[in-house]
Design a protein around this motif. Structure first.
Motif, PDB file in Angstrom:
ATOM      1  N   VAL A 198       0.856  -1.183   0.000  1.00  0.00           N
ATOM      2  CA  VAL A 198       0.000   0.000   0.000  1.00  0.00           C
ATOM      3  C   VAL A 198       0.895   1.237   0.000  1.00  0.00           C
ATOM      4  N   PHE A 209       0.766   5.450   0.275  1.00  0.00           N
ATOM      5  CA  PHE A 209      -0.047   6.616   0.582  1.00  0.00           C
ATOM      6  C   PHE A 209       0.489   7.824  -0.166  1.00  0.00           C
ATOM      7  N   VAL A 245      -3.327   4.770  -2.317  1.00  0.00           N
ATOM      8  CA  VAL A 245      -4.301   5.485  -1.496  1.00  0.00           C
ATOM      9  C   VAL A 245      -3.991   6.969  -1.635  1.00  0.00           C
ATOM     10  N   SER A 274      -4.936  10.930  -1.211  1.00  0.00           N
ATOM     11  CA  SER A 274      -5.745  11.894  -0.466  1.00  0.00           C
ATOM     12  C   SER A 274      -5.682  13.252  -1.138  1.00  0.00           C
ATOM     13  N   VAL A 304      -7.690   3.572  -3.915  1.00  0.00           N
ATOM     14  CA  VAL A 304      -8.613   4.171  -2.957  1.00  0.00           C
ATOM     15  C   VAL A 304      -8.313   5.667  -2.932  1.00  0.00           C
ATOM     16  N   ILE A 343     -11.578   4.078   5.607  1.00  0.00           N
ATOM     17  CA  ILE A 343     -10.399   3.990   4.749  1.00  0.00           C
ATOM     18  C   ILE A 343      -9.772   2.604   4.860  1.00  0.00           C
ATOM     19  N   VAL A 368      -9.435  -0.184   1.871  1.00  0.00           N
ATOM     20  CA  VAL A 368      -8.151  -0.761   1.447  1.00  0.00           C
ATOM     21  C   VAL A 368      -8.204  -2.277   1.524  1.00  0.00           C
TER      22      VAL A 368
END
Length: 252
Positions: free
Chosen positions: A27, A29, A98, A100, A122, A238, A242
């Motif tokens: 993953v 971010f 992921v 944002s 995501v 969240i 995921v």
């Protein structure tokens, strides 16, 4: 606070990062505009990864956080290049991105540039094309003139000191717009959006869903959630998103 490691990119930029080893798919971010990897969502996901045994990468774009460079020297293309360099150098195999806010835009650019390295997506209050559709579109004639003649413009921020918006940020952003044509997202995708977000209207999330083409996409609107999307319920959502994307990766 643990000291970060550093990656030197082909452009000579020093990117600060923290890498949690673990199983794949990993993953990654991708933070927001002028944010850093020490934010609530990034640290929560790191704890989740350590708890579940998944590989996890958080990092700062150049001009952000602990990475080298000045924020005002950067633009969307630079930060997407930083993200690609970090993924290519520090991770193995397809990753769950992921993203944002601005990180959602970066994630979409990565999905277009390196689809073989993306296992799922995501987004959290994704802000694709915000330099054009939010900033430039919202400037009045005087602000546009200031940007053109002085090369930068100061905008008030709810998150601290004013944002310095550069002419290069706006003009280079036009080369990276993603909502002007369809987006091919051939993997599990979850778009998360709060209805009380004052920075990114829910219409952006609806437009993103409309422009995207894929076999497994869902948009989740959270009533009353703001742009930070960081209260316990939002963080749990969240994490659940995921996990769902990981579970469905490779099945579509």
């Amino acid at each position: 606070m643990q000291e970060p490691s550093y990656l030197t990119t082909a452009e000579g930029r020093q990117l600060a990062y923290h890498l949690t080893p673990g199983q794949g798919p990993g993953v990654v971010f991708l933070g927001g505009f002028k944010s850093d990897m020490e934010g609530t969502k990034a640290l929560w996901l790191e704890e989740w990864a350590q708890r579940t045994g998944h590989a996890f990468l958080r990092f700062d774009y150049s001009g952000h956080g602990q990475s080298s460079g000045a924020f005002t020297d950067g633009c969307i293309g630079d930060w997407a290049t930083d993200a690609r360099a970090a993924i290519e150098a520090l991770t193995k195999g397809p990753q769950i991105l992921v993203g944002s806010s601005m990180g959602g835009w970066i994630a979409l650019l990565l999905a277009r540039a390196m689809p073989q390295r993306v296992a799922g997506l995501v987004t959290i209050a994704a802000a694709p094309d915000f330099t054009e559709d939010s900033m430039w579109a919202g400037f009045d004639a005087a602000q546009r003139a200031t940007l053109q003649t002085e090369g930068q413009l100061a905008l008030p921020s709810d998150y601290g000191e004013p944002y310095i918006i550069t002419r290069r940020l706006i003009e280079e952003g036009r080369e990276n717009l993603v909502l002007r044509s369809s987006l091919d997202l051939p993997f599990p995708v979850r778009f998360l959006q709060g209805t009380a977000d004052k920075d990114v209207d829910k219409s952006v999330a609806l437009s993103l869903l409309d422009h995207s083409i894929g076999p497994d996409m869902r948009l989740v609107l959270v009533d009353g959630a703001d742009h930070r999307f960081s209260d316990p319920d939002c963080l749990a959502l969240i994490g659940a998103s995921v996990e769902e994307v990981i579970a469905r990766a490779g099945q579509v």
